[in-house]
Scaffold this motif. Structure first.
Motif, mmCIF file in Angstrom:
data_model
loop_
_atom_site.group_PDB
_atom_site.id
_atom_site.type_symbol
_atom_site.label_atom_id
_atom_site.label_comp_id
_atom_site.label_asym_id
_atom_site.label_seq_id
_atom_site.Cartn_x
_atom_site.Cartn_y
_atom_site.Cartn_z
ATOM 1 N N MET D 1 0.844 -1.187 0.000
ATOM 2 C CA MET D 1 0.000 0.000 0.000
ATOM 3 C C MET D 1 0.885 1.245 0.000
ATOM 4 O O MET D 1 2.008 1.208 0.503
ATOM 5 C CB MET D 1 -0.876 -0.001 1.254
ATOM 6 N N LYS D 2 0.358 2.311 -0.588
ATOM 7 C CA LYS D 2 1.173 3.517 -0.722
ATOM 8 C C LYS D 2 0.382 4.739 -0.266
ATOM 9 O O LYS D 2 -0.831 4.793 -0.451
ATOM 10 C CB LYS D 2 1.574 3.711 -2.189
ATOM 11 N N ILE D 3 1.111 5.684 0.310
ATOM 12 C CA ILE D 3 0.486 6.938 0.703
ATOM 13 C C ILE D 3 1.344 8.081 0.171
ATOM 14 O O ILE D 3 2.575 8.000 0.194
ATOM 15 C CB ILE D 3 0.273 7.026 2.226
ATOM 16 N N THR D 4 0.670 9.127 -0.336
ATOM 17 C CA THR D 4 1.372 10.220 -1.006
ATOM 18 C C THR D 4 0.970 11.551 -0.405
ATOM 19 O O THR D 4 -0.213 11.812 -0.201
ATOM 20 C CB THR D 4 1.021 10.213 -2.512
ATOM 21 N N ARG D 5 1.963 12.357 -0.136
ATOM 22 C CA ARG D 5 1.745 13.713 0.374
ATOM 23 C C ARG D 5 2.230 14.694 -0.700
ATOM 24 O O ARG D 5 3.312 14.506 -1.261
ATOM 25 C CB ARG D 5 2.542 13.893 1.663
ATOM 26 N N ARG D 6 1.445 15.714 -0.991
ATOM 27 C CA ARG D 6 1.795 16.740 -1.967
ATOM 28 C C ARG D 6 2.183 18.030 -1.264
ATOM 29 O O ARG D 6 1.486 18.452 -0.339
ATOM 30 C CB ARG D 6 0.580 17.005 -2.868
ATOM 31 N N ILE D 7 3.267 18.658 -1.691
ATOM 32 C CA ILE D 7 3.658 19.978 -1.186
ATOM 33 C C ILE D 7 4.061 20.856 -2.372
ATOM 34 O O ILE D 7 4.220 20.375 -3.490
ATOM 35 C CB ILE D 7 4.833 19.910 -0.185
ATOM 36 N N GLU D 8 4.226 22.145 -2.116
ATOM 37 C CA GLU D 8 4.667 23.074 -3.163
ATOM 38 C C GLU D 8 5.835 23.914 -2.671
ATOM 39 O O GLU D 8 5.959 24.175 -1.479
ATOM 40 C CB GLU D 8 3.528 24.025 -3.527
ATOM 41 N N PHE D 9 6.691 24.316 -3.609
ATOM 42 C CA PHE D 9 7.723 25.301 -3.290
ATOM 43 C C PHE D 9 7.979 26.139 -4.536
ATOM 44 O O PHE D 9 7.773 25.684 -5.657
ATOM 45 C CB PHE D 9 9.014 24.643 -2.763
ATOM 46 N N SER D 10 8.397 27.385 -4.318
ATOM 47 C CA SER D 10 8.618 28.338 -5.411
ATOM 48 C C SER D 10 10.099 28.697 -5.461
ATOM 49 O O SER D 10 10.630 29.193 -4.472
ATOM 50 C CB SER D 10 7.779 29.599 -5.173
ATOM 51 N N SER D 11 10.710 28.439 -6.603
ATOM 52 C CA SER D 11 12.152 28.642 -6.722
ATOM 53 C C SER D 11 12.501 29.236 -8.075
ATOM 54 O O SER D 11 11.728 29.146 -9.028
ATOM 55 C CB SER D 11 12.895 27.303 -6.590
ATOM 56 N N SER D 12 13.708 29.822 -8.129
ATOM 57 C CA SER D 12 14.296 30.250 -9.402
ATOM 58 C C SER D 12 15.354 29.254 -9.830
ATOM 59 O O SER D 12 15.955 28.583 -8.983
ATOM 60 C CB SER D 12 15.010 31.598 -9.226
ATOM 61 N N HIS D 13 15.604 29.193 -11.132
ATOM 62 C CA HIS D 13 16.759 28.417 -11.589
ATOM 63 C C HIS D 13 17.205 28.920 -12.956
ATOM 64 O O HIS D 13 16.506 29.664 -13.641
ATOM 65 C CB HIS D 13 16.467 26.912 -11.603
ATOM 66 N N VAL D 14 18.411 28.519 -13.306
ATOM 67 C CA VAL D 14 18.977 28.729 -14.639
ATOM 68 C C VAL D 14 19.467 27.374 -15.115
ATOM 69 O O VAL D 14 20.141 26.674 -14.361
ATOM 70 C CB VAL D 14 20.187 29.699 -14.596
ATOM 71 N N CYS D 15 19.133 26.995 -16.353
ATOM 72 C CA CYS D 15 19.658 25.749 -16.912
ATOM 73 C C CYS D 15 20.735 26.095 -17.924
ATOM 74 O O CYS D 15 20.432 26.510 -19.055
ATOM 75 C CB CYS D 15 18.545 24.933 -17.557
ATOM 76 N N ALA D 16 21.974 25.958 -17.512
ATOM 77 C CA ALA D 16 23.096 26.294 -18.392
ATOM 78 C C ALA D 16 24.329 25.573 -17.883
ATOM 79 O O ALA D 16 24.527 25.431 -16.671
ATOM 80 C CB ALA D 16 23.340 27.807 -18.387
#
Lengths: 138, 138, 138, 138, 138, 138
Positions: D1-16
């Motif tokens: 059996m599985k249990i899932t918790r959802r959260i959020e976070f706000s971040s910046s990034h650069v892909c280079a």
């Protein structure tokens, strides 16, 4: 191949073990131990696995699935207090885990043959918490 | 590791077998058998499995995935009547199951090597009904 | 005070003016002019304004609202091709604007007295496009 | 059996990649290579597998899960610029794939015993793009 | 009558007043004052008011609306750091309120005549926080 | 200009008038009259109207709004049985209409001056049913 139908039901519950103090139950279940109960709009996804019929292109008759879900879950659970009105939750704590197990037990006998096999029960208590049960041995 | 891209397309379809009466088709497909057709905003999730490149940190080039989905699904399916304009649905009933199978057939050749392997096609007809196909033998 | 009920229906439509070429209609309506039709899962929010009854605490009887929406919108629109099966769309182009106007015309007579007054019809064609109509003079 | 918790976070990034020109990085990562950075509301689903305790009916203590997620992910990632403030993203490109891997590395040691086993990290960059990592060998 | 188009863009920002200490800015803006910046998937709903054309049944040409939104908002804002790349946010703090005001200023000149009138800008920073601006005097 | 904060709380309630039979109450409220109670994940949107401060660019201090909502709504309502634990619902039927009115009464005194003015309370009982109250005379 798998097909999933989503339904909703609104219920009350209390998460507390009989014979323990309210403080002990709050230590275990947090605010869900409030003896007056609280409630949720549960969202249930029921997944059926099978092969699409080569003529009709359908795994299952969705009209039948709807009726089974209505009879086994919506009618008994919706607008109910689980602890007071829906066995076995008079004896077993209605955690999301236990509700998912009970829904599996109610649905599995209906999806074992030509109609496809019950593959997964996914139950959301809120949009941030859900449980999945695939019938593995407990 | 898996990466999933979600897209949408809006199409019409009729679910009915040739050579059967409208009553027989309604018994099979319900309201979806209406010969004038009806439509949906389909939501498609396409999952690619692979290892992230140790330098770039990417499983696939998402700009290429977007182009492939556009060319193989959005361009031919969006704002179309599936039965009249998108083979093989002139011959095969466009159930959600059969549409998912056809999308798998169109996408699988593009994701078999360095770009990652097609892992899952998940197709929502509505937010309450979806089908998953992982390429298992039919 | 206002209360809003949300429902969904799935329909096909074609946006094209009679007597114009397909190229002219595509210039006006884009891909929606495709003569074979395409479809959407429309989401409709119907808002009723009124005072909650001081005894029951309800603006309207939601069981009646459900029946009216079912009779005036779901039954005639769901799983239909609007141009071919739902007047006046045999004569009037079923843009989201015109569909919202027609739904207002069908619902307004039911919500003019003790049951509360029709306040707003909000119709989503997709989650990225919606129209609102409040019955202002056209 | 599985249990899932959802959260959020706000971040910046650069892909280079370091040592490559902006043009080369744009060819690889598209607009995500913009050196000034851009940002997302990331949505994270963390799945724990285990057996519900036969007495409490719970796989894990969700109050503990919340604290672990807060300490290992929300506190270090939320309202941060990943490349400048969250190792190892000073050295490794913060693609969605690499962020999911790093979250797995941070969470796995906490979920290996009586509390249940870490089963899946699912990370949405937008509602149209997500990555899943189940700890398979890389 | 009103019609609304929804779009998304992903940006970084820092909320801090020049000439104040980091502690003072954190007292004002909380975590949003982090000088390294953080980011969001902004969701923008742009509402146009007008009368549907009696022939075409359309308030505005949605193909033109899409182009205007792309040119005035998506191209300059998406995958950008607002403080460093999008004037006037080099001088003005990019709170959700100020971003909504700036979007109104950019869009209003395009929707003042035959194309319909700009009625509302609704900007979501997250799904739990949004701002609405209707052009009232500031 | 307006700013809106969304929160959630989970509660139980019973919709029934004292001194009426269960049959009479079911005729009025349908399944919501079940005397054992049922529950919902309520979603509340609270809208504040005001002018952004010309220096900070903020209508209100969102950290203060969060504290007020927590103190006046989340703490007293979440994980509670409204009829048994949240006055005045021991005397007044907790319809969605009445809950929205009560939330307005609790919040309005906090938003009447420099912090901005309470503009709207929007309360979802489910995603298909919501009530809006703007403080108009009852």
């Amino acid at each position: 191949m798998k097909i999933t139908r989503r339904i909703e039901f609104s219920s009350s519950h209390v998460c507390a073990l009989a014979g323990r103090s309210e403080a002990e139950n709050r230590a275990l279940y947090g605010a869900a131990a409030n003896p007056h109960g609280h409630g949720h709009n549960y969202v249930l996804e029921v997944t059926i696995a099978g092969q699409p019929d080569p003529v009709t292109g359908m795994i299952v008759d969705l009209k039948e699935v709807k009726e089974i879900l209505n009879q086994e879950v919506v009618q008994p659970f919706d607008h109910r207090h689980l602890n007071h009105e829906v066995p076995p939750f008079d004896r077993i704590v209605p955690t999301t885990e236990n509700i998912a197990l009970e829904i599996w037990r109610r649905l599995a006998p209906h999806f074992s043959g030509a109609k496809g096999r019950l593959d997964l029960v996914k139950l959301y208590e809120t949009e941030d918490l859900y449980v999945e049960y695939a019938g593995e041995p407990a």
